[in-house]
Scaffold this motif. Structure first.
Motif, mmCIF file in Angstrom:
data_model
loop_
_atom_site.group_PDB
_atom_site.id
_atom_site.type_symbol
_atom_site.label_atom_id
_atom_site.label_comp_id
_atom_site.label_asym_id
_atom_site.label_seq_id
_atom_site.Cartn_x
_atom_site.Cartn_y
_atom_site.Cartn_z
ATOM 1 N N UNK A 122 0.824 -1.209 0.000
ATOM 2 C CA UNK A 122 0.000 0.000 0.000
ATOM 3 C C UNK A 122 0.856 1.257 0.000
ATOM 4 N N UNK A 123 0.736 2.032 -1.080
ATOM 5 C CA UNK A 123 1.271 3.389 -1.120
ATOM 6 C C UNK A 123 0.082 4.304 -1.367
ATOM 7 N N UNK A 124 -0.238 5.124 -0.395
ATOM 8 C CA UNK A 124 -1.491 5.891 -0.476
ATOM 9 C C UNK A 124 -1.548 6.813 -1.685
ATOM 10 N N UNK A 125 -0.397 7.296 -2.156
ATOM 11 C CA UNK A 125 -0.418 8.186 -3.328
ATOM 12 C C UNK A 125 -0.841 7.433 -4.583
ATOM 13 N N UNK A 126 -0.469 6.171 -4.683
ATOM 14 C CA UNK A 126 -0.893 5.352 -5.822
ATOM 15 C C UNK A 126 -2.420 5.215 -5.829
ATOM 16 N N UNK A 127 -2.990 4.912 -4.662
ATOM 17 C CA UNK A 127 -4.445 4.735 -4.586
ATOM 18 C C UNK A 127 -5.179 6.048 -4.823
ATOM 19 N N UNK A 128 -4.546 7.159 -4.464
ATOM 20 C CA UNK A 128 -5.130 8.467 -4.725
ATOM 21 C C UNK A 128 -5.304 8.675 -6.227
ATOM 22 N N UNK A 129 -4.315 8.293 -6.995
ATOM 23 C CA UNK A 129 -4.416 8.373 -8.458
ATOM 24 C C UNK A 129 -5.406 7.343 -8.993
ATOM 25 N N UNK A 130 -5.307 6.102 -8.502
ATOM 26 C CA UNK A 130 -6.117 5.009 -9.036
ATOM 27 C C UNK A 130 -7.605 5.278 -8.917
ATOM 28 N N UNK A 131 -8.044 5.686 -7.730
ATOM 29 C CA UNK A 131 -9.480 5.797 -7.503
ATOM 30 C C UNK A 131 -10.086 7.105 -8.007
ATOM 31 N N UNK A 132 -9.267 7.972 -8.566
ATOM 32 C CA UNK A 132 -9.801 9.189 -9.184
ATOM 33 C C UNK A 132 -9.891 9.072 -10.706
ATOM 34 N N UNK A 133 -9.534 7.911 -11.248
ATOM 35 C CA UNK A 133 -9.675 7.720 -12.691
ATOM 36 C C UNK A 133 -11.162 7.604 -13.024
ATOM 37 N N UNK A 134 -11.570 8.065 -14.201
ATOM 38 C CA UNK A 134 -12.998 8.005 -14.573
ATOM 39 C C UNK A 134 -13.592 6.604 -14.474
ATOM 40 N N UNK A 135 -12.824 5.568 -14.882
ATOM 41 C CA UNK A 135 -13.347 4.201 -14.831
ATOM 42 C C UNK A 135 -13.569 3.749 -13.391
ATOM 43 N N UNK A 136 -12.666 4.136 -12.488
ATOM 44 C CA UNK A 136 -12.834 3.766 -11.079
ATOM 45 C C UNK A 136 -14.057 4.449 -10.482
ATOM 46 N N UNK A 137 -14.256 5.718 -10.829
ATOM 47 C CA UNK A 137 -15.422 6.449 -10.322
ATOM 48 C C UNK A 137 -16.709 5.837 -10.855
ATOM 49 N N UNK A 138 -16.686 5.430 -12.134
ATOM 50 C CA UNK A 138 -17.850 4.756 -12.712
ATOM 51 C C UNK A 138 -18.149 3.463 -11.954
ATOM 52 N N UNK A 139 -17.099 2.725 -11.587
ATOM 53 C CA UNK A 139 -17.278 1.485 -10.836
ATOM 54 C C UNK A 139 -17.843 1.766 -9.453
ATOM 55 N N UNK A 140 -17.409 2.851 -8.817
ATOM 56 C CA UNK A 140 -17.961 3.213 -7.514
ATOM 57 C C UNK A 140 -19.429 3.597 -7.643
ATOM 58 N N UNK A 141 -19.757 4.271 -8.719
ATOM 59 C CA UNK A 141 -21.157 4.622 -8.979
ATOM 60 C C UNK A 141 -21.992 3.364 -9.145
ATOM 61 N N UNK A 142 -21.456 2.398 -9.881
ATOM 62 C CA UNK A 142 -22.172 1.135 -10.123
ATOM 63 C C UNK A 142 -22.428 0.392 -8.819
ATOM 64 N N UNK A 143 -21.528 0.515 -7.866
ATOM 65 C CA UNK A 143 -21.661 -0.191 -6.597
ATOM 66 C C UNK A 143 -22.398 0.616 -5.537
ATOM 67 N N UNK A 144 -22.760 1.850 -5.876
ATOM 68 C CA UNK A 144 -23.496 2.686 -4.925
ATOM 69 C C UNK A 144 -24.971 2.326 -4.936
ATOM 70 N N UNK A 145 -25.655 2.626 -3.857
ATOM 71 C CA UNK A 145 -27.071 2.309 -3.705
ATOM 72 C C UNK A 145 -27.891 3.596 -3.637
ATOM 73 N N UNK A 146 -29.041 3.582 -4.338
ATOM 74 C CA UNK A 146 -29.914 4.747 -4.329
ATOM 75 C C UNK A 146 -30.837 4.737 -5.522
ATOM 76 N N UNK A 147 -31.929 5.481 -5.435
ATOM 77 C CA UNK A 147 -32.926 5.499 -6.507
ATOM 78 C C UNK A 147 -32.471 6.383 -7.666
ATOM 79 N N UNK A 148 -31.944 7.561 -7.352
ATOM 80 C CA UNK A 148 -31.457 8.483 -8.381
ATOM 81 C C UNK A 148 -30.015 8.847 -8.045
#
Length: 416
Positions: A122-148
């Protein structure tokens, strides 16, 4: 320093993760639950540094943010976070509101705080870059719960189920170092281009100010305008109130004429925001903000509708519309606006603003000249902005390709 090669790794495998595609063969396919766990500790005193999370700046100190949101009387019970922790705004993960902490502190109880498990790569700076990529954000959206979308929440159990492909820690560090260097270089270029565009914008405004208050003939006799922000004007020009050049009219609610598409543009103080089945005014006009954005007059040549946050003008026949528009661009709105929370302009105040005004034929000559000159400057600014957009896209693509293993980065001393 690192030795980074713009090349691919020797071997790849199908990651089985849709948002990643193929990954370097030696990277481990893992779920977030194998890398992270919730920190779960709460502040007793609430005296620690308060951190906040946004999709623009990531994790920063609250004191560094210019916000007017409600502050709790006490921050006792806020979540503790340590340097390197991944912090996710549960309600805004779908917008990319997350990042890793650069210092110890506390954060809202509504945030998710995740610490790396012991002995994990674990290097936190790597994960900072990784999870801000558009594809990662899309994946987080897909795993989020909610009506809208505005109600989506990324809960810990769903975050833990997300899968990714991870290099070992030494590679994570090399990747983070490389991206720190490269993104800083790109950001400097973007900043320089931004400064350049700003200077051209100032040149444009200076040209307009000079031309509509002093004219094109620099040999004419001048006189004091009597208005501090205007200064001297040609002696043969007349000082006229805005009310003598145009009639200011109020906009109307557009709900009864709203369309999804087609029709006529609907203007508010921030610009076009909708379409209407009817027009409120069909002649060329200058629109002036009543509430909200009040310092950016707009020239409109087509039929339009304006709502009640935007005045429109019925311009006199002996006034050139474009010249009047350029005059309005010189208004020192800060001297006339009121309202600290929402800037506003009063119709009666606008009507009393003084302009130095020549006869119609000279207005026309000046407006044609300014049309040509400002179009040239606008073209230069558009070119600069296009270059900026390309650099921003390059930055985004570079980060994505490096953190997902599409571009090979070799740690210093490692095999190429």
């Amino acid at each position: 320093m690192i030795d980074a090669k713009f090349a691919r790794y020797d071997a790849y495998k199908d990651s089985g993760v849709e948002w990643l595609g193929e990954a370097p063969a030696h990277w481990e396919i893992t779920r977030n639950k194998d890398t992270f766990e919730e920190r779960g500790n709460l502040s007793i005193s609430g005296d620690e540094t308060l951190l906040t999370v946004s999709h623009i700046t990531g994790v920063t100190r609250r004191t560094e943010k210019n916000v007017n949101m409600f502050m709790a009387e006490t921050m006792e019970g806020y979540k503790l976070c340590k340097k390197g922790d991944l912090i996710i705004n549960t309600m805004w993960a779908w917008m990319g509101a997350l990042g890793t902490a650069n210092e110890d502190g506390i954060c809202s109880p509504a945030y998710g705080v995740y610490k790396p498990k012991k002995y994990q790569h674990y290097n936190h700076r790597y994960f900072d870059y990784l999870y801000k990529t558009p594809h990662a954000i899309t994946e987080m959206t897909r795993n989020s719960k909610g009506i809208v979308s505005s109600r989506l929440r990324l809960y810990p159990k769903d975050f833990f189920q997300m899968r990714t492909a991870l290099p070992v820690e030494i590679e994570q560090t090399a990747i983070a170092d490389y991206l720190d260097t490269k993104t800083a270089q790109i950001d400097r270029q973007i900043d320089l281009l931004g400064q350049k565009a700003t200077q051209y914008g100032k040149l444009k405004q200076s040209l307009i100010n000079e031309t509509v208050t002093r004219g094109l003939d620099k040999t004419v006799t001048m006189k004091d305008s009597g208005v501090e922000w205007i200064g001297e004007v040609p002696a043969h020009w007349k000082m006229r109130h805005l009310k003598n050049l145009a009639e200011i009219r109020g906009g109307k609610d557009s709900k009864a004429v709203d369309l999804d598409d087609g029709g006529y543009p609907v203007y508010g103080s921030g610009g076009i925001f909708g379409r209407a089945s009817k027009y409120l005014y069909k002649k060329p006009s200058v629109l002036l903000g009543r509430k909200g954005t009040v310092d950016k007059p707009l020239f409109v040549s087509e039929p339009f509708w304006s709502v009640d946050t935007m005045f429109y003008t019925d311009i006199n026949k002996n006034v050139d519309v474009k010249f009047f528009y350029y005059q309005c661009l010189t208004i020192q709105f800060g001297l006339y606006e009121y309202g600290s929370a929402v800037p506003s302009m009063a119709q009666n105040v606008l009507r009393q603003i003084l302009f130095a005004t020549p006869e119609y034929y000279e207005q026309k000559i000046i407006s044609v000249y300014l049309d040509k000159k400002t179009a040239q400057i606008d073209s230069i600014i558009a070119t600069i902005n296009a270059q900026t957009d390309k650099l921003k896209e390059l930055r985004k693509t570079l980060i994505n390709d490096v953190v997902t293993g599409k571009i090979k980065v070799v740690p210093e001393g490692g095999a190429a």
